[in-house]
Design a protein around this motif. Structure first.
Motif, PDB file in Angstrom:
ATOM      1  N   ALA A  80     -95.041  -7.157  26.048  1.00 26.78           N
ATOM      2  CA  ALA A  80     -95.525  -6.410  24.721  1.00 26.78           C
ATOM      3  C   ALA A  80     -96.778  -6.048  25.011  1.00 26.78           C
ATOM      4  CB  ALA A  80     -95.467  -7.085  23.477  1.00 26.78           C
ATOM      5  N   ALA A  81     -97.481  -5.155  24.232  1.00 28.63           N
ATOM      6  CA  ALA A  81     -98.679  -4.523  24.272  1.00 28.63           C
ATOM      7  C   ALA A  81     -99.509  -4.607  25.678  1.00 28.63           C
ATOM      8  CB  ALA A  81     -99.503  -5.563  23.412  1.00 28.63           C
ATOM      9  N   GLY A  82    -100.581  -5.044  25.969  1.00 28.97           N
ATOM     10  CA  GLY A  82    -101.013  -5.093  27.316  1.00 28.97           C
ATOM     11  C   GLY A  82    -100.474  -5.362  28.662  1.00 28.97           C
ATOM     12  N   ASP A  83     -99.346  -6.353  28.375  1.00 26.39           N
ATOM     13  CA  ASP A  83     -98.452  -6.576  29.515  1.00 26.39           C
ATOM     14  C   ASP A  83     -97.649  -5.283  29.656  1.00 26.39           C
ATOM     15  OD1 ASP A  83     -99.701  -9.299  29.525  1.00 26.39           O
ATOM     16  OD2 ASP A  83     -98.166 -10.087  28.200  1.00 26.39           O
ATOM     17  N   LEU A  84     -97.112  -5.039  28.578  1.00 25.01           N
ATOM     18  CA  LEU A  84     -96.196  -3.416  28.814  1.00 25.01           C
ATOM     19  C   LEU A  84     -97.116  -2.600  29.272  1.00 25.01           C
ATOM     20  CD1 LEU A  84     -93.594  -2.551  28.250  1.00 25.01           C
ATOM     21  CD2 LEU A  84     -93.999  -1.661  25.976  1.00 25.01           C
ATOM     22  N   ARG A  85     -97.804  -2.479  28.836  1.00 26.98           N
ATOM     23  CA  ARG A  85     -98.834  -1.308  29.411  1.00 26.98           C
ATOM     24  C   ARG A  85     -99.075  -1.560  30.947  1.00 26.98           C
ATOM     25  NH1 ARG A  85    -102.144  -1.886  24.892  1.00 26.98           N
ATOM     26  NH2 ARG A  85    -103.922  -2.149  26.096  1.00 26.98           N
ATOM     27  N   PHE A 213    -105.129   3.941  30.805  1.00 27.27           N
ATOM     28  CA  PHE A 213    -104.159   3.949  29.694  1.00 27.27           C
ATOM     29  C   PHE A 213    -103.896   2.276  29.407  1.00 27.27           C
ATOM     30  CE2 PHE A 213     -99.625   2.721  29.313  1.00 27.27           C
ATOM     31  CZ  PHE A 213     -99.063   3.185  28.189  1.00 27.27           C
ATOM     32  N   GLY A 217    -104.768   1.714  26.141  1.00 29.76           N
ATOM     33  CA  GLY A 217    -103.702   2.275  25.429  1.00 29.76           C
ATOM     34  C   GLY A 217    -103.924   3.851  25.184  1.00 29.76           C
TER      35      GLY A 217
END
Lengths: 233, 38
Positions: A80-85, A213, A217
């Motif tokens: 999720a969040a930073g890991d997903l990005r 990104f 984000g």
């Protein structure tokens, strides 16, 4: 509960680290392909050019391996969040690296096609373009590792140098062709080589955008203006 | 809701789930949803 989460976290960290290591390895391979393709052009070394063309297969395979690892990571770890990005940025970056390697292989193929025809002119700006491209790749991957969005913004500005050099090469080769149309074939070989490097610069900018990104984000183009060098006027 | 220094709990970030789980504005939210603490 807390221990369970930490266990999941460390497993995710290991998977992320492995993917990142592979991406950096791929970056080194692409950097090497650009360097060797330019050396093959400068030294008219067809053996070396063929090695770059052959090496492209390994880079393509590594790209798919990394993408598959990213898919598996998403399916099994639900980042999720930073890991997903980070995972999404990695998938995009390896795509850009793979295309850069194609451009390097394209330059190696130019060396093969040139045969024994002498270079139209000494290589001056083209190696400079390659040097800036290689710096952009190294710096953008370093920005990825350090999660440094500010550095990513600075890298995108370096693409202006590449576009400026390309414009210079374009004009110079055009003047050769206008003055003596018999030079057109040899001029086009160098123009295609410069164009491949210009495209590599654009791909390096894409990597910088992905780092931005990942860290913020924010998804936006860093160099929205198309380079004037594409205009024939 | 998270513990903070001044009181027992506080709202760190409020937004739609999609944003919280993809691009939270606060790094503490990011750390929380990625399992770095809590």
């Amino acid at each position: 509960m807390t221990g369970e989460r930490h266990g999941t976290r460390s497993s995710l960290d290991r998977a992320l680290r492995a993917v990142e290591d592979d991406m950096l390895r791929m970056g080194e391979m692409v950097d090497g392909a650009i360097q060797e393709s330019l050396r093959a052009l400068a030294e008219r070394d067809r053996g070396l050019a063929q090695q770059v063309v052959d090496g492209d297969t390994r880079i393509n395979r590594l790209r798919f391996d990394i993408e598959e690892a990213c898919l598996a990571l998403m399916a099994t770890q639900q980042p999720a969040a930073g890991d997903l990005r980070t995972v999404v940025a990695t998938m995009n970056i390896v795509g850009d690296l793979e295309r850069m390697a194609d451009h390097a292989a394209g330059n190696a193929r130019i060396v093969l096609r040139m045969g024994d025809e002498p270079l139209l002119k000494p290589l001056i700006d083209i190696p400079r373009m390659a040097d800036v491209c290689r710096s952009m790749i190294r710096d953008s991957l370093q920005a990825f590792v350090r999660r440094d969005g500010e550095k990513a913004r600075q890298i995108a500005a370096m693409d202006d140098q590449i576009d400026g050099l390309y414009q210079q090469v374009f004009r110079e080769l055009l003047s050769f062709m206008v003055e003596d149309p018999k030079t057109t074939g040899r001029a086009l070989f160098l123009l295609f080589a410069a164009h491949n490097l210009e495209r590599i610069g654009d791909r390096a900018t894409n990597i910088a955008e992905r780092v931005l990104f990942m860290t913020s984000g924010v998804m936006r183009e860093l160099n929205p203006e198309p380079p004037q060098s594409h205009d024939l006027q | 809701m998270m513990m903070d220094e001044a009181r027992a709990g506080g709202v760190i970030e409020f937004d739609v789930g999609e944003k919280i789980f993809t691009r939270p504005a606060n790094s503490r939210t990011d750390d929380y949803v990625t399992g770095r603490f809590g």
